[in-house]
Design a protein around this motif. Sequence first.
Motif, PDB file in Angstrom:
ATOM      1  N   UNK A   1      -9.191 -66.971  -3.639  1.00 43.46           N
ATOM      2  CA  UNK A   1      -8.117 -67.549  -3.679  1.00 43.46           C
ATOM      3  C   UNK A   1      -6.995 -66.946  -2.962  1.00 43.46           C
ATOM      4  N   UNK A   2      -7.013 -65.590  -2.924  1.00 41.07           N
ATOM      5  CA  UNK A   2      -5.368 -64.654  -2.822  1.00 41.07           C
ATOM      6  C   UNK A   2      -4.839 -65.395  -1.628  1.00 41.07           C
ATOM      7  N   UNK A   3      -5.512 -65.848  -0.688  1.00 37.84           N
ATOM      8  CA  UNK A   3      -4.424 -66.508   0.486  1.00 37.84           C
ATOM      9  C   UNK A   3      -4.246 -67.585   0.560  1.00 37.84           C
ATOM     10  N   UNK A   4      -4.643 -68.616  -0.191  1.00 39.62           N
ATOM     11  CA  UNK A   4      -4.154 -69.860  -0.518  1.00 39.62           C
ATOM     12  C   UNK A   4      -3.098 -69.866  -1.431  1.00 39.62           C
ATOM     13  N   UNK A   5      -3.162 -68.578  -2.654  1.00 37.28           N
ATOM     14  CA  UNK A   5      -2.238 -68.172  -3.100  1.00 37.28           C
ATOM     15  C   UNK A   5      -0.942 -68.458  -2.136  1.00 37.28           C
TER      16      UNK A   5
ATOM     17  N   UNK B   1       9.273 -71.543 -21.315  1.00 35.00           N
ATOM     18  CA  UNK B   1       9.018 -72.592 -20.345  1.00 35.00           C
ATOM     19  C   UNK B   1       8.271 -71.437 -18.526  1.00 35.00           C
ATOM     20  N   UNK B   2       6.804 -72.411 -18.880  1.00 39.50           N
ATOM     21  CA  UNK B   2       5.935 -71.668 -17.316  1.00 39.50           C
ATOM     22  C   UNK B   2       5.944 -73.145 -16.037  1.00 39.50           C
ATOM     23  N   UNK B   3       5.594 -73.218 -14.967  1.00 36.98           N
ATOM     24  CA  UNK B   3       5.232 -73.895 -14.035  1.00 36.98           C
ATOM     25  C   UNK B   3       4.200 -73.001 -13.870  1.00 36.98           C
ATOM     26  N   UNK B   4       2.901 -73.852 -13.866  1.00 38.23           N
ATOM     27  CA  UNK B   4       1.864 -73.359 -13.369  1.00 38.23           C
ATOM     28  C   UNK B   4       1.206 -74.182 -12.634  1.00 38.23           C
ATOM     29  N   UNK B   5       1.098 -73.982 -10.748  1.00 42.55           N
ATOM     30  CA  UNK B   5       0.575 -74.116  -9.813  1.00 42.55           C
ATOM     31  C   UNK B   5      -0.604 -73.721  -9.958  1.00 42.55           C
ATOM     32  N   UNK B   6      -1.361 -74.614  -9.104  1.00 43.80           N
ATOM     33  CA  UNK B   6      -3.224 -74.277  -8.024  1.00 43.80           C
ATOM     34  C   UNK B   6      -2.550 -73.750  -6.902  1.00 43.80           C
ATOM     35  N   UNK B   7      -3.097 -72.721  -6.492  1.00 47.12           N
ATOM     36  CA  UNK B   7      -2.909 -71.868  -5.652  1.00 47.12           C
ATOM     37  C   UNK B   7      -3.437 -72.702  -4.606  1.00 47.12           C
ATOM     38  N   UNK B   8      -3.671 -73.442  -4.448  1.00 48.19           N
ATOM     39  CA  UNK B   8      -4.157 -74.905  -3.008  1.00 48.19           C
ATOM     40  C   UNK B   8      -3.052 -75.694  -3.118  1.00 48.19           C
ATOM     41  N   UNK B   9      -1.870 -76.094  -3.157  1.00 50.07           N
ATOM     42  CA  UNK B   9      -1.639 -76.922  -3.201  1.00 50.07           C
ATOM     43  C   UNK B   9       0.194 -76.055  -2.118  1.00 50.07           C
TER      44      UNK B   9
END
Length: 147
Positions: free
Chosen positions: A14-18, A106-114
């Motif tokens: 998932x490195x590239x999509x991230x 506080x954090x915002x978690x984002x999936x790597x595929x967005x």
Amino acid sequence: MEIMDIVACTDKWFVMPTGVMMYSVCVNNPGVNIVFHVIHDDSVTYKDRRDLEETVTVFDGKSITFYHIDVTKFPCFPNATTGTAITQASYYRLMLSEILPKTIRKVLYLDGDIIVRHSLLPLWNTNLKDYAVGTVPDIIEIESKEF
């Protein structure tokens, strides 16, 4: 200006999509100071980390911090389901309070595929005062329930 802390969890697959996700965040959030916190395991190489760093640091006010997870010392969920869609790295987000520095409030978690197409400030500034977590449903889950 406040720093927006964004977390992503990845493995070698998932490195590239991230990197694409992080690039889209940077392009659509100019003038926002952002620190990306990338949680990864041994499968992410030094070159992978440098590539992600180069993707982010060309933008003013953007930086990246890496957190290596030693899966032998950090037994994530031994009975958890894994496969092509759900990897061990998918579970790292459940341990953010153990992994990230206590100074981060506080954090915002984002999936790597967005892909981020607009400013994240409205989402970042959402008042969660009475809640531990704010979530957004996965569109695939919503659509699959309609059938």
